[in-house]
Design an enzyme around this catalytic site. Sequence first.
Site, PDB file in Angstrom:
ATOM      1  N   ASN A  47      -8.835   3.590  11.087  1.00 31.39           N
ATOM      2  CA  ASN A  47      -8.770   2.150  10.888  1.00 31.39           C
ATOM      3  C   ASN A  47      -7.364   1.565  11.012  1.00 31.39           C
ATOM      4  O   ASN A  47      -6.474   1.875  10.224  1.00 31.39           O
ATOM      5  CB  ASN A  47      -9.325   1.770   9.520  1.00 31.39           C
ATOM      6  CG  ASN A  47      -9.395   0.258   9.333  1.00 31.39           C
ATOM      7  OD1 ASN A  47     -10.137  -0.412  10.053  1.00 31.39           O
ATOM      8  ND2 ASN A  47      -8.601  -0.269   8.419  1.00 31.39           N
ATOM      9  N   GLU A  48      -7.202   0.692  11.998  1.00 34.56           N
ATOM     10  CA  GLU A  48      -5.963  -0.077  12.198  1.00 34.56           C
ATOM     11  C   GLU A  48      -4.705   0.789  12.258  1.00 34.56           C
ATOM     12  O   GLU A  48      -3.626   0.383  11.836  1.00 34.56           O
ATOM     13  CB  GLU A  48      -5.823  -1.171  11.125  1.00 34.56           C
ATOM     14  CG  GLU A  48      -6.929  -2.205  11.240  1.00 34.56           C
ATOM     15  CD  GLU A  48      -6.784  -3.398  10.307  1.00 34.56           C
ATOM     16  OE1 GLU A  48      -5.868  -3.411   9.485  1.00 34.56           O
ATOM     17  OE2 GLU A  48      -7.609  -4.318  10.425  1.00 34.56           O
TER      18      GLU A  48
ATOM     19  N   GLU B 238     -14.347  -5.649  12.646  1.00 29.04           N
ATOM     20  CA  GLU B 238     -14.017  -6.090  11.288  1.00 29.04           C
ATOM     21  C   GLU B 238     -13.519  -7.517  11.385  1.00 29.04           C
ATOM     22  O   GLU B 238     -12.631  -7.820  12.194  1.00 29.04           O
ATOM     23  CB  GLU B 238     -12.956  -5.204  10.622  1.00 29.04           C
ATOM     24  CG  GLU B 238     -12.723  -5.620   9.163  1.00 29.04           C
ATOM     25  CD  GLU B 238     -11.558  -4.884   8.486  1.00 29.04           C
ATOM     26  OE1 GLU B 238     -11.466  -3.651   8.595  1.00 29.04           O
ATOM     27  OE2 GLU B 238     -10.748  -5.589   7.851  1.00 29.04           O
TER      28      GLU B 238
ATOM     29  N   ARG C 179      -7.379 -14.849   8.689  1.00 21.13           N
ATOM     30  CA  ARG C 179      -6.549 -14.591   9.856  1.00 21.13           C
ATOM     31  C   ARG C 179      -7.417 -14.593  11.096  1.00 21.13           C
ATOM     32  O   ARG C 179      -8.611 -14.359  10.959  1.00 21.13           O
ATOM     33  CB  ARG C 179      -5.808 -13.252   9.719  1.00 21.13           C
ATOM     34  CG  ARG C 179      -6.717 -12.031   9.606  1.00 21.13           C
ATOM     35  CD  ARG C 179      -5.939 -10.745   9.493  1.00 21.13           C
ATOM     36  NE  ARG C 179      -5.486 -10.463   8.159  1.00 21.13           N
ATOM     37  CZ  ARG C 179      -6.159  -9.745   7.259  1.00 21.13           C
ATOM     38  NH1 ARG C 179      -7.347  -9.237   7.561  1.00 21.13           N
ATOM     39  NH2 ARG C 179      -5.682  -9.514   6.067  1.00 21.13           N
TER      40      ARG C 179
HETATM   41  C1  147 Z   1      -7.744  -5.129   7.031  1.00 23.93           C
HETATM   42  C2  147 Z   1      -8.338  -3.778   6.643  1.00 23.93           C
HETATM   43  O1  147 Z   1      -8.860  -3.092   7.732  1.00 23.93           O
HETATM   44  C3  147 Z   1      -9.364  -3.876   5.563  1.00 23.93           C
HETATM   45  O2  147 Z   1      -9.567  -2.577   5.032  1.00 23.93           O
HETATM   46  C4  147 Z   1      -8.953  -4.822   4.498  1.00 23.93           C
HETATM   47  O3  147 Z   1      -7.773  -4.350   3.904  1.00 23.93           O
HETATM   48  C5  147 Z   1      -8.726  -6.163   5.105  1.00 23.93           C
HETATM   49  C6  147 Z   1      -8.378  -7.213   4.085  1.00 23.93           C
HETATM   50  O4  147 Z   1      -8.211  -8.468   4.663  1.00 23.93           O
HETATM   51  O5  147 Z   1      -7.674  -6.097   6.041  1.00 23.93           O
HETATM   52  O6  147 Z   1      -6.409  -4.864   7.347  1.00 23.93           O
HETATM   53  C7  147 Z   1      -5.569  -5.832   7.771  1.00 23.93           C
HETATM   54  C8  147 Z   1      -4.371  -5.942   7.129  1.00 23.93           C
HETATM   55  C9  147 Z   1      -3.424  -6.841   7.590  1.00 23.93           C
HETATM   56  C10 147 Z   1      -3.686  -7.614   8.691  1.00 23.93           C
HETATM   57  C11 147 Z   1      -4.907  -7.492   9.317  1.00 23.93           C
HETATM   58  C12 147 Z   1      -5.846  -6.592   8.858  1.00 23.93           C
HETATM   59  N1  147 Z   1      -2.742  -8.509   9.144  1.00 23.93           N
HETATM   60  O7  147 Z   1      -1.666  -8.655   8.508  1.00 23.93           O
HETATM   61  O8  147 Z   1      -2.943  -9.161  10.177  1.00 23.93           O
END
Ligand code: 147
Length: 683
Positions: free
Chosen positions: A191-192, A270, A396
Amino acid sequence: VGFVNVLNASTVYKVVPTRNEAGRYNGIGGLSGGGKDVYVVKTDNLERRFLGIGGLSAGATSKLLMNYPEEQRNQILDYLFKPGFGASLQMLKVEIGGDAQSTDGTEASHMHYPWDENYQRGYEWWLMVEAKKRNSDILLYCLPWAFPAWIGARKRDPSNDPELTASYVVKFIQGARKYYNLTMDYVGIWNERPYSSKYIKTLRQMLDEAGLDRAPKIVASDDLGWEPIASDILADEELAKAVDIIGVHYPGTTTTQKAIDTGKPLWSSEDYSSFNDNVGAGCWARILNQNYVNGYMTSTISWNLIASYYEDLPYARDGLMTADSPWSGYYRVDAPIWVTAHTTQFAWPGWYYAPQGSGSSLLKDGGSMVSLVSWDSTQLTIVIETMSRNHSMCIRPYLPEYEVRPQNISIQLQGYFAQLTSMFVHYSKLGFDGEDSILFKDMGTIPVVNGTIHLSLGVDEMYTLNTIGGGRKGNSSNIPPQKPFPLPYMDDFESYQEFMEPFNLAQQVGAFEIIKTTSSHGNVVRQMVLEAPIFWCEKETSPFNIIGNTSWSDIYVELDVYIGTVNATSGAYVAARVNKGGCESFSAEGVFFFIFPGQGIIVTGDLARTKELYKQDMNISTNTWYKMELLVKDGQVICLLNSKLVVRIAAPVSPAPQNGFVALGTADFGLADFDNLKIADST
Ligand code: 147
């Protein structure tokens, strides 16, 4: 009491629901003329298949759900999964637990150590089984956020040893089948976080050779952009074969030409992560339609499925509904549930989206429509949303300015559907500024005359026009009133099955599970993680488990603690007034009472032990149970060890936290046992 308001003598009909009737739309015929904006629905050139709307249980977001009283728990699960009742979700995505913090807690790995394999931990298995019980067609998708340390083969990187990581993921998928008869439809990468093409290919091969009767498809790469995965697929034929779907996070409804050029289905794997009030519902309505209209995405998954974590943890209530009060049974069916129903109760995975411009498009005065056609081309569903910008912002990305105005539209059906004489209508209007909402209301039918429908759309509305009928707004009565976390609270952990997590203890670092012992302690809670995992967050400190209510200030905690010698932690603690969880856990402050066998005791103002408040050498043994008591009261911190007073100091003053969770845990990664937790008010 008109549901149909004739705006002018001729033709344009506005569905005006009133709040207290059953809402049968008394189809008035004789339409002519109509809205100035005409949208043609052509269904003869169908390409992209709708692949379902999903919810994501990850980051311990379902932590508090399992502990609900059975009656309410079933109601909640029905709102999420039961077809024709609520959200009627078509996909469930879950975390493959990695023993590390993944947003609102840590989810346990099925393999804490290379020699370990266990399919009884956590709540994702249970959740998947409950989802399947309600909808055997629900699609399952699993994805790791973090990994146990050993997966990296001495590097903190799951790509370091592709076979090792793939065999770990394949075991999860086989375990799902073997122990729960669950077939995983999709699996992701990390994930990410960065992927390696080598790992993706290895995973594909090992899945294909795993003897599964249906191997999952691979989604890549669950990251925040379409790159580098789109370019990598275009440049590498073997990778293109291995990846079935491009899944991206928070795409802001847009895609790229390269992503389209891959020819892969595109998903928002997601999205959402927005507070589940009406603005969150507006966000969800807008992206469900526009992810397809603007970005060709045929599936959208909400992080999270359900907000079942303590409200003071990060991303409060960023779920389709809320159930964070198991001790009272209270839950809320929030508006995103009914927004979801607008699509899921009228269209199913495998249906086709009408192409952009031929039934799916932005509307001239703001909003969007999508048309969905059944696989055999006999059923048509049109979902319309007119969410205004300020009432549909998501967490976002940034949402550019745009206008939405009331508008009269005409929808012109061509081909097979031109012969319809009416369509069924479900309607919602999100209320703002004290206005009530109308959610998923059955409006009866709307006339179709010469293949044409005239509609007068307001702002912040949803319409689902459909041929299939049905659509049911499930309603469970008797939601108990909300109550605060109960005190006094006691748990001897004897009521649990082995390997479960204690229900109300929300682990933030480390993995804590019920272990049956043959000692007089019976069931104990054991911290299981021996080595710092491959984190998803930037860093983690000591295993850390929180419970209760962040409004607690003066409070009493009692806990039995045992530290052994093999693979043991160096120390353990109880704490009060703890102010943080999630990825920020490493900086949690409060009042922490530690014991260290062979050393003594310390009291600190933080989990990381940088703020020492008190220290005393003391003879503390391994392989021995100790009763630890911590009382914070009237400006004092009082600690007892085996009922003997060992600390009496002034409580830290502001800016040190003056209230917070109770917590327990270990001083570092390593085993310790806990039992007989008692929390009471300080009197
Ligand atoms: C995502 C994660 O994949 C999720 O597990 C959860 O934490 C979610 C909460 O909003 O966010 O992760 C991200 C964290 C930061 C950003 C995008 C997704 N960001 O800063 O753009």
